[in-house]
Design an enzyme around this catalytic site. Structure first.
Site, PDB file in Angstrom:
ATOM      1  N   ASP A   1       0.852  -1.192   0.000  1.00 55.25           N
ATOM      2  CA  ASP A   1       0.000   0.000   0.000  1.00 55.25           C
ATOM      3  C   ASP A   1       0.885   1.239   0.000  1.00 55.25           C
ATOM      4  O   ASP A   1       2.054   1.185   0.383  1.00 55.25           O
ATOM      5  CB  ASP A   1      -0.944  -0.007   1.205  1.00 55.25           C
ATOM      6  CG  ASP A   1      -0.225   0.229   2.522  1.00 55.25           C
ATOM      7  OD1 ASP A   1       0.694  -0.557   2.820  1.00 55.25           O
ATOM      8  OD2 ASP A   1      -0.553   1.189   3.244  1.00 55.25           O
TER       9      ASP A   1
ATOM     10  N   GLU B   1      -0.049  -0.529   5.820  1.00 56.96           N
ATOM     11  CA  GLU B   1       0.970   0.058   6.694  1.00 56.96           C
ATOM     12  C   GLU B   1       0.846   1.571   6.749  1.00 56.96           C
ATOM     13  O   GLU B   1       0.969   2.181   7.817  1.00 56.96           O
ATOM     14  CB  GLU B   1       2.371  -0.342   6.196  1.00 56.96           C
ATOM     15  CG  GLU B   1       3.497  -0.022   7.176  1.00 56.96           C
ATOM     16  CD  GLU B   1       4.033   1.399   7.065  1.00 56.96           C
ATOM     17  OE1 GLU B   1       4.666   1.863   8.037  1.00 56.96           O
ATOM     18  OE2 GLU B   1       3.803   2.052   6.017  1.00 56.96           O
TER      19      GLU B   1
END
Length: 454
Positions: free
Chosen positions: A92, A156
């Site tokens: 991500d 994250e």
């Protein structure tokens, strides 16, 4: 680079690495469906899973984590009796911010001035490619000498804790003798660096309400309490005149005793405008690695274009507080919340919502695995010795892994050196760093396996 066989193999794989990073960067994998479709993250997760399968990983799975995102897992068995190493990255990415400020499209990997530009190129899709390169180089030079687990996180950057909660519920999944977190970076391009500390973080949203509805500023201004003005005053209470963070009860005088960050270099890396002062006191290293730092990262308020002469009834802001080792993030959250509730002016009604939290982390750089890493870096970076530094960012998973596996050694390396401009516009990765760090990781795995035989 030296003529080491691992180095030669990685060099030959760099065109493939660029092609793969191009494909991975193309996914707009911001883990916030309010900004980008969830399908973009799902596509990136499937890409990572397919890449692991192509490298003969077993038990490849898309793990549905409690925050609604997916983490990608795979296991590559090594020789009998070999230690197990967990390799971490995340797929991500941060939002691209102002896409018009990018010199090339943020989700199209573009080569310019010897670097590869694109959102996630360094943080941390490049880290996933680094792991693949290291494993491929070992396969081409006698095989992978350890058992390898790979985990690629899907949230994250959001700090919503999905993988942490999943790991706590399935503690056997990520168990390893050593863990390599591929999400930090060298202190400078060409200077091999392991990260010794990470600041934790807490993220809060604060809302102020003062009126039942907006009012005409000419008719009521000067007596009616304006929520936006109240918010400006409240946020100003979080910093002293010199810019030092001032959250009631939070100490801000710790000192960093390791590698220092010269102020001139920091100003250049941070692109501070001429004549503009740095904020805070102490050394730069003290300020960015050892002390808490508050940042207002967003405010809901009327834009200048189209603004009307109105008093605002409500205002909202999002606040990030970086928490250094030696502080507990949960305690820091309580202190920040209490500060916001007690410093709102004019009796404004305050509501505070926590949207993310992660603990700070300190690695034991005296552990044996660091000897293997230092030896690897000496080969990958001829003439340079391994350095250790702090990092102002947060990787919440580190403390979760340290708690679950107290005997595991945790090492932090990666591609996010200052020129990478992670989280900003025009993020990029140095292909030379990708090459050197892939060599480093491959040699580390080989060195570590040999050390366990001794």
């Amino acid at each position: 680079m030296t003529a080491h066989p691992i180095s030669e193999t990685v060099a030959s794989l760099m065109p493939r690495a660029k092609a793969e990073l191009t494909e991975l960067v193309a996914f707009r994998s911001v883990a916030d469906p309010a900004q980008f479709p969830k399908s973009e993250c799902e596509g990136a997760a499937r890409w990572a899973a397919d890449a692991l399968r192509a490298e003969d990983f077993q038990d490849v799975a898309l793990l549905d984590t409690p925050d609604g995102t997916q983490s990608v897992y795979g296991f590559l068995p090594g020789p009998a009796g070999a230690p197990t190493v967990l390799l971490y990255a995340h797929y991500d990415v941060q939002p691209p911010l102002d896409e018009s400020a990018w010199l090339s499209p943020p989700f199209e990997l573009t080569e310019r001035d010897g670097r590869w530009f694109g959102r996630g190129a360094a943080d941390c899709k490049g880290g996933f490619i680094m792991h693949l390169l290291a494993l491929r180089a070992l396969k081409a030079n006698g095989g992978v000498p350890v058992s390898v687990k790979v985990i690629a996180e899907g949230s994250e950057e959001q700090g919503t804790g999905g993988l942490e909660r999943y790991a706590e519920a399935h503690p056997e999944l990520l168990a390893a003798d050593t863990i390599v977190i591929g999400d930090t970076g060298n202190f400078r391009v060409g200077l091999p660096t392991v990260t010794a500390t990470l600041r934790g973080m807490t993220m809060l949203r604060v809302k102020l309400d003062t009126l039942e509805g907006n009012l005409h500023s000419g008719q009521f201004g000067g007596a009616a309490p304006d929520a936006l003005a109240a918010m400006i005053e409240l946020l100003a209470s979080l910093r002293a005149a010199d810019g030092t963070t001032t959250v009631d009860g939070l100490t801000t005088d710790a000192e960093w005793d390791g590698l220092q960050y010269p102020e001139a270099e920091f100003r250049k890396d941070a692109k501070v405008l001429d004549g503009v002062e740095l904020i805070g006191t102490g050394t730069v290293a003290d300020r960015i690695w050892a002390r808490p730092a508050v940042t207002v990262i967003g405010i809901d308020c009327p834009p200048v274009v189209g603004a009307t002469p109105s008093l605002q009834a409500s205002a909202r802001a999002q606040i990030s507080l970086r928490v250094p080792p030696g502080h507990d993030a949960a305690d820091a959250t309580k202190l920040l919340t209490a500060h916001l509730e007690s410093h709102a002016p004019w009796g404004a009604r305050v509501s505070v919502e926590q949207v993310g939290q992660g603990q700070p982390f300190r690695a034991d750089i005296t552990s044996p695995a660091y000897t293997s890493m230092a030896d690897a870096m000496r080969v990958a970076y001829p003439g340079e010795e391994m350095q250790s530094s702090g990092m102002g960012g947060s990787i919440p998973l580190c403390n979760t892994l340290a708690g679950l596996y107290p005997d595991a050694e945790i090492l932090l390396i990666g591609l996010s050196e200052p020129e990478a401009q992670i989280h900003a516009v025009n993020e990029s990765v140095s292909p030379e760093e990708l090459e050197r760090l892939s060599v480093t990781e491959a040699l580390f795995l080989r060195n570590y396996a040999e050390s366990k035989k001794a």
